[in-house]
Design a protein around this motif. Structure first.
Motif, PDB file in Angstrom:
ATOM      1  N   GLU A 174      -6.481  -4.470  -7.233  1.00 42.80           N
ATOM      2  CA  GLU A 174      -6.471  -5.249  -8.461  1.00 42.80           C
ATOM      3  C   GLU A 174      -7.567  -6.302  -8.388  1.00 42.80           C
ATOM      4  O   GLU A 174      -7.903  -6.786  -7.307  1.00 42.80           O
ATOM      5  CB  GLU A 174      -5.096  -5.910  -8.664  1.00 42.80           C
ATOM      6  CG  GLU A 174      -4.949  -6.690  -9.964  1.00 42.80           C
ATOM      7  CD  GLU A 174      -5.203  -5.834 -11.186  1.00 42.80           C
ATOM      8  OE1 GLU A 174      -4.445  -4.865 -11.418  1.00 42.80           O
ATOM      9  OE2 GLU A 174      -6.185  -6.130 -11.904  1.00 42.80           O
ATOM     10  N   GLN A 175      -8.097  -6.649  -9.536  1.00 43.43           N
ATOM     11  CA  GLN A 175      -9.142  -7.673  -9.597  1.00 43.43           C
ATOM     12  C   GLN A 175      -8.529  -9.069  -9.511  1.00 43.43           C
ATOM     13  O   GLN A 175      -7.353  -9.271  -9.879  1.00 43.43           O
ATOM     14  CB  GLN A 175      -9.926  -7.543 -10.892  1.00 43.43           C
ATOM     15  CG  GLN A 175     -10.748  -6.274 -10.989  1.00 43.43           C
ATOM     16  CD  GLN A 175     -11.605  -6.244 -12.244  1.00 43.43           C
ATOM     17  OE1 GLN A 175     -11.404  -7.020 -13.173  1.00 43.43           O
ATOM     18  NE2 GLN A 175     -12.576  -5.346 -12.267  1.00 43.43           N
ATOM     19  N   PRO A 176      -9.278 -10.036  -9.048  1.00 43.73           N
ATOM     20  CA  PRO A 176      -8.794 -11.427  -9.061  1.00 43.73           C
ATOM     21  C   PRO A 176      -8.367 -11.836 -10.456  1.00 43.73           C
ATOM     22  O   PRO A 176      -9.050 -11.515 -11.447  1.00 43.73           O
ATOM     23  CB  PRO A 176     -10.012 -12.223  -8.590  1.00 43.73           C
ATOM     24  CG  PRO A 176     -10.780 -11.264  -7.743  1.00 43.73           C
ATOM     25  CD  PRO A 176     -10.617  -9.932  -8.410  1.00 43.73           C
ATOM     26  N   GLY A 189      -5.702 -10.709 -11.848  1.00 45.43           N
ATOM     27  CA  GLY A 189      -4.848  -9.645 -12.364  1.00 45.43           C
ATOM     28  C   GLY A 189      -3.421  -9.740 -11.864  1.00 45.43           C
ATOM     29  O   GLY A 189      -3.045 -10.710 -11.194  1.00 45.43           O
ATOM     30  N   VAL A 224      -6.948  -7.288  -3.361  1.00 47.64           N
ATOM     31  CA  VAL A 224      -7.440  -8.043  -4.511  1.00 47.64           C
ATOM     32  C   VAL A 224      -8.932  -8.264  -4.309  1.00 47.64           C
ATOM     33  O   VAL A 224      -9.350  -9.002  -3.425  1.00 47.64           O
ATOM     34  CB  VAL A 224      -6.709  -9.382  -4.669  1.00 47.64           C
ATOM     35  CG1 VAL A 224      -7.190 -10.097  -5.940  1.00 47.64           C
ATOM     36  CG2 VAL A 224      -5.206  -9.178  -4.704  1.00 47.64           C
ATOM     37  N   SER A 225      -9.710  -7.591  -5.144  1.00 47.62           N
ATOM     38  CA  SER A 225     -11.152  -7.642  -4.974  1.00 47.62           C
ATOM     39  C   SER A 225     -11.838  -7.265  -6.279  1.00 47.62           C
ATOM     40  O   SER A 225     -11.330  -6.443  -7.040  1.00 47.62           O
ATOM     41  CB  SER A 225     -11.581  -6.696  -3.861  1.00 47.62           C
ATOM     42  OG  SER A 225     -12.996  -6.638  -3.763  1.00 47.62           O
ATOM     43  N   SER A 226     -13.003  -7.858  -6.495  1.00 51.73           N
ATOM     44  CA  SER A 226     -13.773  -7.496  -7.674  1.00 51.73           C
ATOM     45  C   SER A 226     -14.766  -6.393  -7.334  1.00 51.73           C
ATOM     46  O   SER A 226     -15.498  -5.921  -8.207  1.00 51.73           O
ATOM     47  CB  SER A 226     -14.499  -8.718  -8.229  1.00 51.73           C
ATOM     48  OG  SER A 226     -15.286  -9.334  -7.226  1.00 51.73           O
TER      49      SER A 226
END
Length: 126
Positions: free
Chosen positions: A12-14, A16, A124-126
């Motif tokens: 999931e993106q930061p 989110g 959690v990463s873009s």
């Protein structure tokens, strides 16, 4: 033998959200408290959030307070961890655990339980 199965992890993106589920084979007198713990790479395991199956008392670590919400659906023998406003530092393997004796705060802070699931990875990463 108590069966515990986690699900819901993923990438999931930061900022989110993710919802983790912990399915327990049965919620009985033996499953007094259910909790979520996490272990990030190179770090020690920490108690994230715990809930009493008797009265719904909850405990949250300071690092997740106001972002994560733990809840229980007794009809489904399932505990959920709703994770909002995710941060890269939330990246970890998340484990569900069950204990017959500890209260919620004690279980999370002492970081111990009788029964453990195998974990689900949250990244959690873009």
């Amino acid at each position: 033998q108590l069966q515990i199965e986690e699900s819901g992890g993923g990438l999931e993106q930061p900022g989110g959200s993710l919802r983790l589920s912990c399915a327990v084979s049965a919620i009985t007198w033996h499953t007094k408290t259910i909790g979520w713990f996490r272990q990030a790479p190179g770090k020690e395991r920490e108690g994230v959030s715990c809930i009493s199956t008797r009265d719904g008392t909850t405990y949250y670590a300071d690092s997740v307070k106001d972002r994560f919400t733990i809840s229980i659906d007794s009809a489904k023998n399932t505990v959920y961890l709703q994770m909002n406003s995710l941060k890269p530092e939330d990246t970890a393997i998340y484990y569900c655990a069950v204990d017959p004796f500890f209260e919620a705060q004690a279980m999370c802070r002492i970081n111990e339980a009788d029964h453990w699931g195998k974990g689900t990875l949250v990244t959690v990463s873009s």
